[in-house]
Design an enzyme around this catalytic site. Structure first.
Site, mmCIF file in Angstrom:
data_model
loop_
_atom_site.group_PDB
_atom_site.id
_atom_site.type_symbol
_atom_site.label_atom_id
_atom_site.label_comp_id
_atom_site.label_asym_id
_atom_site.label_seq_id
_atom_site.Cartn_x
_atom_site.Cartn_y
_atom_site.Cartn_z
ATOM 1 N N TYR A 180 0.821 -1.212 0.000
ATOM 2 C CA TYR A 180 0.000 0.000 0.000
ATOM 3 C C TYR A 180 0.858 1.266 0.000
ATOM 4 C CZ TYR A 180 -3.921 3.058 1.371
ATOM 5 O OH TYR A 180 -4.867 4.048 1.435
ATOM 6 N N GLU A 187 2.395 6.278 -7.125
ATOM 7 C CA GLU A 187 1.337 7.066 -7.757
ATOM 8 C C GLU A 187 1.569 8.558 -7.572
ATOM 9 O OE1 GLU A 187 -2.168 5.522 -5.909
ATOM 10 O OE2 GLU A 187 -1.774 3.498 -6.628
#
Length: 258
Positions: A180, A187
């Site tokens: 995660y 990103e």
């Protein structure tokens, strides 16, 4: 992008018979009630869908490894898996349809948000801004997505078949601890790297005056997306930790009574 964050919320509120539409997955409901699973035909379709998606992400994983071995470098590996990544990530749009027609008991709105966030990053950022495709940050989220999706679709498949190995369940509720933050970092760094090129080209921006009397600044929109990670990431990451403790402890208790 934010689909991983929203998945935590879905996990807390939704039960899932193991279908491919709900990003939260089977057995992730916080309550004890279970919704009725899909019928035989829907189950068969969902098994096929999840097997295909698992295979697709395995193809991406193998492509990354082969490209790395051939080049001897991890730089610019995105180009070796660009086409299958676009295809299978876009294929996740079917999960919205699964929810809409009711074969997967998950929220259409949440699933749409989760799926579209990754599709957005794939097409509206990485595809549209060619200059970022060679950034190492792209590899960060690609590796994170690939491992996550192999586990997720395998989880759905075995759940639908009522034969979920503990290893897959453990991996789904454990590897996110690393994947995660890794994915979110990739990103954010990719969007950040895209910003100067978006501003220079005026990509997807609409300036006034125009016949619709409407303006849109894509550069500012991307900054807002980046800012949205600040309140969401800590809250939802720790919620996922809580879900892990609850699900895996329940599994351990069940084993004691067997």
């Amino acid at each position: 992008m934010l689909d991983m964050a929203a998945a935590a919320t879905t996990a807390a509120t939704k039960g899932n018979g193991g279908g491919g539409g709900g990003r939260a997955g089977a057995g992730e409901a916080s309550g004890t009630r279970r919704k009725k699973g899909p019928g035989p035909l829907a189950t068969a379709y969902l098994v096929i869908y999840n097997v295909v998606m698992t295979a697709g992400w395995l193809v991406i994983a193998v492509g990354l490894v082969r490209a790395y071995l051939a080049k001897g470098s991890y730089h610019s590996l995105y180009f070796s898996i660009e086409k299958p990544l676009k295809f299978f990530q876009t294929g996740a749009l079917l999960e919205i349809l699964h929810c809409a027609i009711g074969i997967v008991p998950s929220s259409v709105v949440l699933t749409s948000f989760q799926v579209m966030s990754r599709v957005f990053l794939t097409w509206a950022v990485t595809h549209s801004v060619k200059e970022v495709q060679s950034e190492d940050s792209v590899l960060l989220f690609v590796i994170s997505w690939t491992i996550t999706e192999i586990i997720r679709y395998s989880f759905y498949t075995f759940s639908l078949l009522n034969h979920l190995p503990y290893l897959i369940k453990w991996a789904r509720y454990t590897l996110f601890i690393v994947l995660y933050p890794m994915g979110v970092s990739g990103e954010l760094l990719t969007i950040y790297a895209a910003l100067p090129f978006v501003r220079q080209a005026g990509l997807y921006s609409i300036s006034l005056p125009n016949r619709y009397n409407f303006s849109f600044d894509y550069y500012a929109f991307l900054i807002l997306i980046m800012i949205s990670y600040i309140p969401l990431f800590p809250q939802l990451y720790f919620h996922m930790i809580y879900q892990r403790r609850k699900v895996l402890s329940r599994t351990e208790e069940h084993k004691k009574f067997e």
